[in-house]
Structures are given as C-alpha cells and as structure tokens.
Write an enzyme that holds these catalytic residues in place. Sequence first.
Site, short mmCIF file in Angstrom:
data_model
loop_
_atom_site.label_atom_id
_atom_site.label_comp_id
_atom_site.label_asym_id
_atom_site.label_seq_id
_atom_site.Cartn_x
_atom_site.Cartn_y
_atom_site.Cartn_z
N LYS A 250 0.85 -1.20 0.00
CA LYS A 250 0.00 0.00 0.00
C LYS A 250 0.89 1.24 0.00
O LYS A 250 1.61 1.51 0.96
CB LYS A 250 -0.92 0.01 1.23
CG LYS A 250 -1.71 1.32 1.41
CD LYS A 250 -2.67 1.27 2.61
CE LYS A 250 -3.25 2.66 2.92
NZ LYS A 250 -4.15 2.68 4.08
N LYS A 262 -10.44 12.91 7.72
CA LYS A 262 -9.97 12.50 9.05
C LYS A 262 -9.91 13.71 9.98
O LYS A 262 -9.62 14.82 9.53
CB LYS A 262 -8.54 11.95 8.94
CG LYS A 262 -8.41 10.56 8.40
CD LYS A 262 -6.94 10.13 8.46
CE LYS A 262 -6.74 8.77 7.81
NZ LYS A 262 -7.45 7.69 8.52
N ASP A 273 1.51 6.37 5.59
CA ASP A 273 0.52 5.46 5.05
C ASP A 273 1.01 4.71 3.80
O ASP A 273 0.28 3.95 3.19
CB ASP A 273 -0.79 6.21 4.77
CG ASP A 273 -2.03 5.33 4.97
OD1 ASP A 273 -1.90 4.29 5.63
OD2 ASP A 273 -3.09 5.67 4.43
N ASP A 332 -12.24 7.09 3.31
CA ASP A 332 -11.05 6.87 4.14
C ASP A 332 -10.63 5.40 4.15
O ASP A 332 -9.55 5.06 4.62
CB ASP A 332 -11.34 7.35 5.57
CG ASP A 332 -10.07 7.61 6.36
OD1 ASP A 332 -8.98 7.53 5.77
OD2 ASP A 332 -10.18 7.89 7.57
N GLU A 334 -9.42 3.84 1.79
CA GLU A 334 -8.83 3.94 0.45
C GLU A 334 -7.77 2.88 0.19
O GLU A 334 -7.52 2.52 -0.95
CB GLU A 334 -8.23 5.34 0.25
CG GLU A 334 -6.81 5.56 0.78
CD GLU A 334 -6.66 5.38 2.30
OE1 GLU A 334 -7.67 5.51 3.00
OE2 GLU A 334 -5.54 5.08 2.75
N ARG A 336 -7.66 -0.37 0.89
CA ARG A 336 -8.20 -1.59 0.29
C ARG A 336 -8.63 -1.36 -1.15
O ARG A 336 -8.65 -2.28 -1.96
CB ARG A 336 -9.36 -2.11 1.16
CG ARG A 336 -10.54 -1.18 1.25
CD ARG A 336 -11.46 -1.51 2.41
NE ARG A 336 -10.86 -1.18 3.71
CZ ARG A 336 -11.47 -1.36 4.86
NH1 ARG A 336 -12.69 -1.87 4.91
NH2 ARG A 336 -10.87 -1.04 6.00
N1 BES Z 1 -4.46 4.50 6.79
C1 BES Z 1 -5.65 4.27 7.52
C2 BES Z 1 -5.48 3.22 8.60
C3 BES Z 1 -4.66 3.60 9.79
C4 BES Z 1 -5.07 4.58 10.65
C5 BES Z 1 -3.52 2.89 10.06
C6 BES Z 1 -4.34 4.88 11.75
C7 BES Z 1 -2.78 3.18 11.17
C8 BES Z 1 -3.20 4.19 12.02
C9 BES Z 1 -6.73 3.75 6.59
O1 BES Z 1 -6.69 4.23 5.31
C10 BES Z 1 -8.01 4.18 7.21
O2 BES Z 1 -8.25 5.34 7.28
N2 BES Z 1 -8.82 3.20 7.63
C11 BES Z 1 -10.06 3.49 8.26
C12 BES Z 1 -11.06 2.53 7.71
C13 BES Z 1 -12.48 2.85 8.07
C14 BES Z 1 -12.92 4.09 7.34
C15 BES Z 1 -13.35 1.67 7.71
C16 BES Z 1 -9.90 3.30 9.77
O3 BES Z 1 -9.17 2.40 10.18
O4 BES Z 1 -10.47 4.08 10.51
ZN ZN Z 2 -4.86 4.84 4.62
MN MN Z 3 -7.74 6.08 5.12
#
Ligand code: BES
Ligand code: ZN
Ligand code: MN
Length: 485
Positions: A250, A262, A273, A332, A334, A336
């Site tokens: 990723k 966010k 990220d 968010d 994104e 996946r």
């Molecule tokens: N990059 C983030 C995941 C993340 C957040 C990893 C904080 C490490 C620390 C990812 O893109 C994300 O925002 N995921 C969301 C998914 C949700 C919207 C289903 C999350 O984990 O809140």
């Molecule tokens: Zn992310």
């Molecule tokens: Mn995200």
Amino acid sequence: MGLAPVISFLGKLFEIFMLVTRQSLKSSEPIAGITLLHEAQFSIWLEQQPTRVRSWVLLHGFCGERNTLLMIPSEQGALELVVFGLGEQQAQSKVSLWDAASLVDRLPEGSYQLVTELSNTALNQFVLGWQYGQYRFDQYKQKPEQKVRRLVLENNVDTTYLQSIQQACSLARDLINTPANELTPQVLVQRAIGVANTYGADVQRYSGDDVLTAGFPTVHAVGRAAVAPPELIDFSWGNADDPKVTLVGKGVCFDSGGLDIKPASGMLLMKKDMGGAACVLALAQLIMQAKLPVRLRVIIPAVENAISGNAFRPGDVIKTRAGLSVEIGNTDAEGRLILCDALALADADAPDLLIDMATLTGAARVALGPEIPALFTQDTQLATELMSVGAREVDPLWHLPLWAGYDDELSSKIADLNNVSASGFSGAIIGGLFLQRFVSKAKQWVHLDLYGWNSKERPGRPVGAEPQGVRALFEYLQQRFGKQA
Ligand code: BES
Ligand code: ZN
Ligand code: MN
C-alpha cells in the site's frame, strides 16, 4: 532527483563504517570491550574483576538490571569496558536487537568489541541492533548528529548479510519518515525503480491517466484528486521457472481521509501510510540482493488520498479491475481500494505465494497495538510458521482470522460490495475480507496489516518509522526457498 542519491550514498558509507572486521583495523586504535550480563551472572563476574573495576561497579550500583549500562575507565582515563545489564535470565531476555540498539544509543563515538560470547542467533541480533540503534532521521536538521560507534567483529562474521538487512530497513525507514511534501507518489515510484534497476528487474510503470487506461480504476479514483498524479509500478525479477513470489504494498503517500475527512489527530501521522510499500521494497531488495531462487514480482500502487473538486465521493460506485463493482461507504477506506486492483493484477498469474503489506486499518491497532502487525491468511500452517519465525527474529506477527461469518457485512444494495461494513465491528478482519474477494488463483495469500511506526520513544528506537515484518518475512522466504547455507 537532487540530493537524494548523495544522501543515500553517504548513508551507505555510514552503515559500512559501523561494522569492521578485526583484519581491517589499525593496531593503534583503542577498542573498548562490551560485556553483557544477566543479574544471575553478576556476582561471579564481579569477583573476577580487578579491585579498581570492582569498586567502580559497586560505587555506581550496577548489578545487571535490564537496560542499565556502566562505562568503566582504564587507569589512563580512556573508556576500557562497557557493561550492559540483561536483567533476569528468562527465555525473553536473550539478547535481542533492541538490547543492542539501546546499548549503542548511549555510547560515545569510538570502536568497541564484544567480550561476551554469543550464540550465532544472538550475535546476529546484536549486530543488527548495533546498526539499528545508530539510525537517525536528521536530514532536515541544520546540525545532524553524526556519531559513529564501530563494532569490531571477528573475521568469520558474515557482515554482508547483516549489512544488507540494515540497508533495506534503512531504506524503508527513510521512505516512511520522509514527509509527504517530499515523498510524493512519483518520488516513491522513482525510489522503487531505483531498487528495481539496481538488480536488473523488468519495470512497468503507469502514471496519471495511464493508470486508468491500463485498467486500475480504483487506484485512479483514489489518487486523481491530488496534484501529484496516481502511479502504479510493477516490476519482475528472477528466473521465470522459479517459484513465483509476488509482493504488493500500500503506497498511500498521504491519507487525508478524502471527503470523509480525518480529524486532525488521525491525519497527523498519515505520511506513513505508504509503510506497506516501503516494507515491500525493503523485502524485495533483500530477496534480490540474496539472489533467492524465486521469480519475484512487486506491485505498488502509489497515490495521495486528497480532496478537491474531482475527488471520489461517498456513495460513488467504481468498477474494479477484477470486474466487481464497489460502492464507496467511506473514502477513508482507500487502502483496500488501491490494493484491490493491484491484487487483481498480482493474482492473475497465479503466484505460489502472494503477500500484501499495508497500514490498512486503525482497528488492527486497537486489537494489537502499534508493535504487532496483524497477519491474515487462510493457510493456518503458514500462519503458524510465520508467527514462529517472527518470534525468533524479534519481529512479531499475530494471526487474526478471515472470519467467513463476517463476509456478508461487505454487501451493498447497489453494487457487488461496499468498501466498509455498516456494523463497524472487527475492522481489521473486514479489511482482510475485502481484499480476499480479489484473490482466487494465488496458491497462498498473506495479508499483513501493520503500523510501520514506533509510537513511543525508547533508547535506540526513536519515535518514527519501523519497517515491521520485513525481517520475519525475509527469514521465512530464505528458509523456504533459499539455497541452504
Ligand atoms: N491508513 C488508515 C489506517 C490507519 C489509521 C492505520 C491509523 C494506522 C493508524 C486507513 O486508510 C483508514 O483510514 N482506515 C479506516 C477505515 C475505516 C474508514 C473503515 C480506519 O481504520 O479508521
Ligand atoms: Zn490509509
Ligand atoms: Mn484512510
């Protein structure tokens, strides 16, 4: 390109100077000894010391407690011996790289040699930690710290192997630490091309609108709102007849969250990220440098998840490379999305082993905290093996289930699937289940959901990038595919 190649060259020189073999040492150079002590060994050791050393040790109250360090001067006042406490002797308190990192971090510049005899595994950990602990990301400071502590090794220690791990991990750490105003998708891809070219890999690269025309609609949708255009790099190396190992990382160079933006606290660290991409590159570099007899393929979609008038929206439906349509429940989620098209590409040539690495969910961090990547695979034996290699390498991984009972939570009223679940439960598993929909031909598939970051300041482990899973996976791949040493 500017200064980057110069900095990376200087970095390599610096790393090479951290380890020297006895042969290449000037005889006049002072070398301080290092003794590692468990509490249980302490009194016996103390009795064997000359009075001067004994009183110095007692005066400072050193007794082998974990992580304590004492520097002992010679009669002339030079540093003669360093003793480092390993604490109580438990299975967990064998020497790990973090002990060595914490030790070296507190030493003055100079040359050192180990007095304590270590097993091969412990010595490798020690040498790795010695290098790890001297990593600094200070290129933005006016006065970078440049303190070299050299470790003098016996001539039979394989420093090439240890240095290749150090170099790969430093590369990943630098990439993760570099802020998003510098590490754009384009720069990330250029760095990947640099690695690929060093080992003569075949490179395919798609940029901007070509990402769409080449058939990666989700990568394009996520990345198109940023000024820096989306990218995808796909490189292959090795002999076509060897087992196919494909790595997917990723590469979200900055994750603002897109329109489902966010909060500030959640955005603060989102330059990291692209940690999955950085880890995959480090692993690829190790595989190619070691000339592992595999057919390696590396696929990195690199984007910035930004906001502008042409950003993708909640409620949009995107037809993915694999043909499945995805309704966007949240922009968010994104990671996946860009991974699903990359995985579809990877899966099409039925690799023997497909590994993706990603900073995919906050939920994985809620479950396991910052230090342990979540490992997903349907192959329980593979999971067990990876976990035990990880434990041995002090690069832990933890198996979480791809629980089939939750798969229906990805359903959508108007598309084949949604990119998030309505319940909000088990977010890390849902992320894995989403990706799983795009893998069918690969003989084995492993998904690592990692943090890529040290969240607390520890000696030798500054807050900042941590390429998790790289050493564990490399060790596993060597054991499975390597020419037996
Ligand atoms: N990059 C983030 C995941 C993340 C957040 C990893 C904080 C490490 C620390 C990812 O893109 C994300 O925002 N995921 C969301 C998914 C949700 C919207 C289903 C999350 O984990 O809140
Ligand atoms: Zn992310
Ligand atoms: Mn995200």
